[in-house]
Design a protein around this motif. Structure first.
Motif, PDB file in Angstrom:
ATOM      1  N   PHE A 121       0.833  -1.206   0.000  1.00 38.03           N
ATOM      2  CA  PHE A 121       0.000   0.000   0.000  1.00 38.03           C
ATOM      3  C   PHE A 121       0.866   1.254   0.000  1.00 38.03           C
ATOM      4  CE2 PHE A 121      -2.332   3.291   2.420  1.00 38.03           C
ATOM      5  CZ  PHE A 121      -3.369   3.497   1.520  1.00 38.03           C
ATOM      6  N   ALA A 122       1.922   1.257   0.799  1.00 38.59           N
ATOM      7  CA  ALA A 122       2.817   2.412   0.826  1.00 38.59           C
ATOM      8  C   ALA A 122       3.450   2.647  -0.540  1.00 38.59           C
ATOM      9  CB  ALA A 122       3.892   2.214   1.892  1.00 38.59           C
ATOM     10  N   ALA A 123       3.840   1.566  -1.209  1.00 33.80           N
ATOM     11  CA  ALA A 123       4.425   1.708  -2.554  1.00 33.80           C
ATOM     12  C   ALA A 123       3.390   2.258  -3.527  1.00 33.80           C
ATOM     13  CB  ALA A 123       4.950   0.354  -3.023  1.00 33.80           C
ATOM     14  N   TRP A 124       2.140   1.801  -3.404  1.00 31.83           N
ATOM     15  CA  TRP A 124       1.085   2.294  -4.304  1.00 31.83           C
ATOM     16  C   TRP A 124       0.829   3.772  -4.056  1.00 31.83           C
ATOM     17  CZ3 TRP A 124      -3.752   4.371  -3.242  1.00 31.83           C
ATOM     18  CH2 TRP A 124      -4.593   4.531  -4.343  1.00 31.83           C
ATOM     19  N   VAL A 125       0.796   4.188  -2.787  1.00 27.51           N
ATOM     20  CA  VAL A 125       0.588   5.600  -2.466  1.00 27.51           C
ATOM     21  C   VAL A 125       1.706   6.446  -3.076  1.00 27.51           C
ATOM     22  CG1 VAL A 125       0.604   7.277  -0.571  1.00 27.51           C
ATOM     23  CG2 VAL A 125      -0.771   5.205  -0.382  1.00 27.51           C
TER      24      VAL A 125
END
Length: 326
Positions: A259-263
């Protein structure tokens, strides 16, 4: 007559055997798939969030037994009345038209049943209403005919989610898959702020137990907490126009690192709040430092200038020289 009775018995037995075989074999050909509809399934979609678990309990443990008992009772009464009080079995009909005891029973018993159902129903409604501490907020806007998602706390600007074209989507996911899905981390409480830009839409995702209207000029909210990573599908469930059937909802549940990478890929930041707080603190501290510096300068300017050292006292007059002795 005897042959007819035996034939009817055989037919009835065959129907019963077929129904039983179909019921027993149903799990073999209709295994539920998590997060999406299953062809041939007859039950609710498997739960993937706490709210859906409670909804399934309410349906399976509370409503279904009550409905089954009422249905069998009414069927039994109909059969009993048809046999016991038909013209052949009861050629002389009764003359009475009211029975106080029966009327009281069929008034009080339904009320008690509804009160019993309401206790469980209110409990479920309160669970939907009482949102736990929120870990992530997503704003959802319904448009004719797509969805827009925005992550205000991470600085992810609004983006549009359209249906994946038929030639690019798997056959069983056509009208369910989306080109830009909503992405959330697993095990986190996600609050959805739901509105619409034109007409009434509805966010419906069966695996999470979600169904909330998107109304123009109003913000509704709901929440979910995904228990497993995976891809979950839903649709708009409010008739909103000619392309109502082409508004799928796809939610990708991923790990926190994913999720952090997607953000980051969307130009956002997982520390946006902290960064804004630090910037606000620095901005608040800067004027204070300027004021302190100005005050120090003013104080220095107002202080009296240091006075010069007093001139040295004039040398004492030389004493007269005594006359020399004669």
């Amino acid at each position: 007559m005897g042959m007819g009775t035996r034939a009817m018995a055989r037919i009835g037995g065959g129907i019963a055997a077929t129904a039983l075989a179909a019921f027993v074999a149903a799990p073999a050909w209709a295994q539920d798939v998590l997060g999406q509809p299953t062809p041939g399934a007859i039950d609710l979609q498997p739960a993937a969030s706490p709210l859906k678990h409670e909804a399934i309990f309410f349906h399976d443990v509370v409503l279904m037994p009550i409905i089954t008992v009422i249905t069998l009772l009414v069927l039994g009464l109909l059969i009993w009345i048809a046999i016991r009080y038909n013209k052949k079995a009861n050629p002389v009909p009764a003359k009475w038209s009211h029975n106080t005891v029966i009327e009281v029973i069929w008034t009080v018993v339904p009320v008690l049943i509804l009160v019993g159902i309401s206790l469980f129903s209110f409990r479920l409604l309160f669970a939907y209403h009482d949102t736990p501490e929120v870990d992530l907020t997503v704003k959802v806007t319904g448009n004719q005919w797509n969805w827009a998602y925005e992550y205000p706390d991470q600085g992810v600007a609004e983006y549009i989610s359209n249906m994946t074209p038929e030639d690019k989507a798997p056959a069983h996911l056509y009208r369910l898959a989306a080109d830009e899905p909503m992405v959330v981390p697993v095990g986190k409480t996600v609050e959805l702020l739901i509105t619409a830009s034109d007409v009434i839409h509805a966010v419906a995702l069966p695996a999470f137990g979600l169904k909330t209207d998107a109304v123009p000029g109003r913000i509704n909210h709901t929440w979910f907490k995904a228990e497993k990573t995976g891809i979950y599908y839903g649709q708009c469930s409010e008739l909103c126009g000619v392309d109502h059937a082409f508004m799928p909802i796809q939610i990708n549940v991923v790990t926190e690192a994913e999720f952090a990478a997607w953000v980051a890929s969307k130009g956002g930041s997982m520390t946006k709040k902290a960064d804004e707080a630090a910037a606000a603190a620095a901005a608040a501290a800067a004027p204070a430092a300027v004021v302190d510096e100005a005050a120090a300068s003013a104080a220095a300017a107002a202080a009296p200038a240091p006075t010069a050292a007093a001139p040295a006292a004039p040398a004492a007059a030389a004493a007269p020289v005594a006359p020399a002795a004669q």
